[in-house]
Scaffold this motif. Structure first.
Motif, PDB file in Angstrom:
ATOM      1  N   ILE A   1       5.097  24.101   1.533  1.00  0.00           N
ATOM      2  CA  ILE A   1       6.074  23.025   1.697  1.00  0.00           C
ATOM      3  C   ILE A   1       5.559  21.994   2.697  1.00  0.00           C
ATOM      4  CG2 ILE A   1       8.400  22.477   2.525  1.00  0.00           C
ATOM      5  CD1 ILE A   1       9.251  25.243   1.397  1.00  0.00           C
ATOM      6  N   GLU A   2       4.967  22.458   3.791  1.00  0.00           N
ATOM      7  CA  GLU A   2       4.433  21.540   4.804  1.00  0.00           C
ATOM      8  C   GLU A   2       3.260  20.732   4.250  1.00  0.00           C
ATOM      9  OE1 GLU A   2       5.571  24.048   8.826  1.00  0.00           O
ATOM     10  OE2 GLU A   2       3.788  24.624   7.683  1.00  0.00           O
ATOM     11  N   LEU A   3       2.384  21.373   3.483  1.00  0.00           N
ATOM     12  CA  LEU A   3       1.257  20.642   2.889  1.00  0.00           C
ATOM     13  C   LEU A   3       1.732  19.632   1.850  1.00  0.00           C
ATOM     14  CD1 LEU A   3      -1.457  23.407   2.565  1.00  0.00           C
ATOM     15  CD2 LEU A   3      -1.479  21.427   4.090  1.00  0.00           C
ATOM     16  N   ASP A   4       2.753  19.978   1.084  1.00  0.00           N
ATOM     17  CA  ASP A   4       3.322  19.036   0.121  1.00  0.00           C
ATOM     18  C   ASP A   4       3.905  17.820   0.838  1.00  0.00           C
ATOM     19  OD1 ASP A   4       2.610  20.583  -2.046  1.00  0.00           O
ATOM     20  OD2 ASP A   4       4.619  21.405  -2.359  1.00  0.00           O
ATOM     21  N   GLN A   5       4.596  18.067   1.953  1.00  0.00           N
ATOM     22  CA  GLN A   5       5.168  16.969   2.737  1.00  0.00           C
ATOM     23  C   GLN A   5       4.051  16.075   3.285  1.00  0.00           C
ATOM     24  OE1 GLN A   5       8.455  16.091   3.257  1.00  0.00           O
ATOM     25  NE2 GLN A   5       7.572  14.256   4.170  1.00  0.00           N
ATOM     26  N   LEU A   6       2.992  16.685   3.780  1.00  0.00           N
ATOM     27  CA  LEU A   6       1.860  15.926   4.299  1.00  0.00           C
ATOM     28  C   LEU A   6       1.245  15.066   3.198  1.00  0.00           C
ATOM     29  CD1 LEU A   6      -0.085  15.332   6.621  1.00  0.00           C
ATOM     30  CD2 LEU A   6      -1.380  17.362   5.943  1.00  0.00           C
ATOM     31  N   ALA A   7       1.063  15.636   2.025  1.00  0.00           N
ATOM     32  CA  ALA A   7       0.510  14.882   0.895  1.00  0.00           C
ATOM     33  C   ALA A   7       1.411  13.705   0.534  1.00  0.00           C
ATOM     34  CB  ALA A   7       0.308  15.804  -0.300  1.00  0.00           C
ATOM     35  N   ARG A   8       2.727  13.909   0.544  1.00  0.00           N
ATOM     36  CA  ARG A   8       3.669  12.808   0.246  1.00  0.00           C
ATOM     37  C   ARG A   8       3.568  11.727   1.324  1.00  0.00           C
ATOM     38  NH1 ARG A   8       6.898  17.027  -1.403  1.00  0.00           N
ATOM     39  NH2 ARG A   8       7.977  17.151   0.586  1.00  0.00           N
ATOM     40  N   ASP A   9       3.488  12.150   2.586  1.00  0.00           N
ATOM     41  CA  ASP A   9       3.411  11.189   3.691  1.00  0.00           C
ATOM     42  C   ASP A   9       2.161  10.312   3.597  1.00  0.00           C
ATOM     43  OD1 ASP A   9       5.758  12.254   4.733  1.00  0.00           O
ATOM     44  OD2 ASP A   9       4.763  13.391   6.318  1.00  0.00           O
ATOM     45  N   LEU A  10       1.086  10.867   3.052  1.00  0.00           N
ATOM     46  CA  LEU A  10      -0.192  10.151   3.012  1.00  0.00           C
ATOM     47  C   LEU A  10      -0.544   9.575   1.646  1.00  0.00           C
ATOM     48  CD1 LEU A  10      -2.368  12.442   5.278  1.00  0.00           C
ATOM     49  CD2 LEU A  10      -1.512  10.163   5.788  1.00  0.00           C
ATOM     50  N   ARG A  11       0.290   9.785   0.650  1.00  0.00           N
ATOM     51  CA  ARG A  11      -0.027   9.358  -0.723  1.00  0.00           C
ATOM     52  C   ARG A  11      -0.428   7.893  -0.787  1.00  0.00           C
ATOM     53  NH1 ARG A  11       4.221  11.291  -3.655  1.00  0.00           N
ATOM     54  NH2 ARG A  11       3.005  13.174  -3.958  1.00  0.00           N
ATOM     55  N   GLN A  12       0.392   7.011  -0.250  1.00  0.00           N
ATOM     56  CA  GLN A  12       0.106   5.576  -0.340  1.00  0.00           C
ATOM     57  C   GLN A  12      -1.206   5.240   0.370  1.00  0.00           C
ATOM     58  OE1 GLN A  12       3.231   3.017   1.038  1.00  0.00           O
ATOM     59  NE2 GLN A  12       2.067   1.161   0.648  1.00  0.00           N
ATOM     60  N   THR A  13      -1.438   5.819   1.530  1.00  0.00           N
ATOM     61  CA  THR A  13      -2.672   5.551   2.271  1.00  0.00           C
ATOM     62  C   THR A  13      -3.890   6.006   1.491  1.00  0.00           C
ATOM     63  OG1 THR A  13      -1.549   5.746   4.410  1.00  0.00           O
ATOM     64  CG2 THR A  13      -3.932   6.077   4.408  1.00  0.00           C
ATOM     65  N   LEU A  14      -3.858   7.235   0.983  1.00  0.00           N
ATOM     66  CA  LEU A  14      -5.016   7.801   0.301  1.00  0.00           C
ATOM     67  C   LEU A  14      -5.289   7.152  -1.049  1.00  0.00           C
ATOM     68  CD1 LEU A  14      -4.505  11.587   1.098  1.00  0.00           C
ATOM     69  CD2 LEU A  14      -5.996   9.948   2.264  1.00  0.00           C
ATOM     70  N   ASP A  15      -4.300   6.494  -1.623  1.00  0.00           N
ATOM     71  CA  ASP A  15      -4.477   5.850  -2.923  1.00  0.00           C
ATOM     72  C   ASP A  15      -4.720   4.345  -2.826  1.00  0.00           C
ATOM     73  OD1 ASP A  15      -4.168   8.298  -4.141  1.00  0.00           O
ATOM     74  OD2 ASP A  15      -2.043   8.020  -4.577  1.00  0.00           O
ATOM     75  N   THR A  16      -4.882   3.820  -1.612  1.00  0.00           N
ATOM     76  CA  THR A  16      -5.125   2.397  -1.417  1.00  0.00           C
ATOM     77  C   THR A  16      -6.601   2.091  -1.641  1.00  0.00           C
ATOM     78  OG1 THR A  16      -3.341   2.250   0.220  1.00  0.00           O
ATOM     79  CG2 THR A  16      -4.985   0.486   0.234  1.00  0.00           C
ATOM     80  N   PRO A  17      -6.908   1.256  -2.640  1.00  0.00           N
ATOM     81  CA  PRO A  17      -8.312   0.938  -2.912  1.00  0.00           C
ATOM     82  C   PRO A  17      -9.022   0.381  -1.675  1.00  0.00           C
ATOM     83  CG  PRO A  17      -6.931   0.171  -4.702  1.00  0.00           C
ATOM     84  CD  PRO A  17      -6.006   0.615  -3.598  1.00  0.00           C
ATOM     85  N   GLY A  18     -10.216   0.926  -1.408  1.00  0.00           N
ATOM     86  CA  GLY A  18     -11.030   0.454  -0.296  1.00  0.00           C
ATOM     87  C   GLY A  18     -10.535   0.830   1.087  1.00  0.00           C
ATOM     88  N   CYS A  19      -9.569   1.726   1.182  1.00  0.00           N
ATOM     89  CA  CYS A  19      -8.993   2.101   2.479  1.00  0.00           C
ATOM     90  C   CYS A  19     -10.065   2.685   3.413  1.00  0.00           C
ATOM     91  CB  CYS A  19      -7.881   3.126   2.279  1.00  0.00           C
ATOM     92  SG  CYS A  19      -7.081   3.626   3.817  1.00  0.00           S
ATOM     93  N   GLN A  20     -10.114   2.163   4.624  1.00  0.00           N
ATOM     94  CA  GLN A  20     -10.964   2.701   5.674  1.00  0.00           C
ATOM     95  C   GLN A  20     -10.056   3.534   6.561  1.00  0.00           C
ATOM     96  OE1 GLN A  20     -13.103  -0.315   7.771  1.00  0.00           O
ATOM     97  NE2 GLN A  20     -13.849  -1.279   5.916  1.00  0.00           N
ATOM     98  N   CYS A  21     -10.162   4.833   6.444  1.00  0.00           N
ATOM     99  CA  CYS A  21      -9.198   5.732   7.058  1.00  0.00           C
ATOM    100  C   CYS A  21      -9.848   6.579   8.162  1.00  0.00           C
ATOM    101  CB  CYS A  21      -8.620   6.637   5.971  1.00  0.00           C
ATOM    102  SG  CYS A  21      -7.097   7.430   6.438  1.00  0.00           S
ATOM    103  N   ILE A  22      -9.164   6.655   9.284  1.00  0.00           N
ATOM    104  CA  ILE A  22      -9.592   7.487  10.396  1.00  0.00           C
ATOM    105  C   ILE A  22      -8.532   8.560  10.596  1.00  0.00           C
ATOM    106  CG2 ILE A  22     -10.053   7.565  12.878  1.00  0.00           C
ATOM    107  CD1 ILE A  22     -10.766   4.512  12.609  1.00  0.00           C
ATOM    108  N   PHE A  23      -8.941   9.813  10.523  1.00  0.00           N
ATOM    109  CA  PHE A  23      -8.034  10.920  10.825  1.00  0.00           C
ATOM    110  C   PHE A  23      -8.314  11.366  12.249  1.00  0.00           C
ATOM    111  CE2 PHE A  23      -6.907  12.990   6.456  1.00  0.00           C
ATOM    112  CZ  PHE A  23      -6.351  11.802   6.030  1.00  0.00           C
TER     113      PHE A  23
END
Length: 116
Positions: A28-50
């Motif tokens: 459930i926590e991993l699903d929530q994390l995936a939902r929280d980051l969906r838009q970020t991870l699917d943004t073309p050309g996103c430069q992402c820092i974790f």
């Protein structure tokens, strides 16, 4: 409802994601994390820092999530840099050979500089 483990902020063209993950999150926590980051991870050309400064240990589910996040970003022409991998977390990365798969920097500032 699952608690959010993510804080997202924009820094120019870069997206900085501060992850505060428990060592072994449940499905459930991993699903929530995936939902929280969906838009970020699917943004073309996103430069992402974790920023993993608030994540002290990563079990296999967390490592799997990071690999999947990298793959999603790569598919849309994005890039992922990890920073603040503390002792136990860095040990997990080295033991699983993930340190060679990811770009890793000591700090957020170093990650920003690497992305330009």
């Amino acid at each position: 409802m699952a608690e959010s483990f993510v804080e997202i902020k924009q820094d120019g063209p870069r997206t900085i994601v501060r992850l505060s993950l428990p060592p072994n999150p449940d499905v459930i926590e991993l699903d929530q994390l995936a939902r929280d980051l969906r838009q970020t991870l699917d943004t073309p050309g996103c430069q992402c820092i974790f920023d993993l400064s608030a994540t002290g240990f990563a079990g296999s589910s967390v490592l799997g999530f990071l690999v999947n996040a990298r793959g999603r970003l790569k598919r849309v022409g994005g890039r992922l840099v990890l920073c603040h991998l503390g002792g136990h977390l860095m040990e997990s990365f080295k033991a699983s050979s993930l340190a060679t798969l990811f770009e890793v920097t000591p700090t957020v500032a170093d990650a920003v500089a690497l992305l330009g």
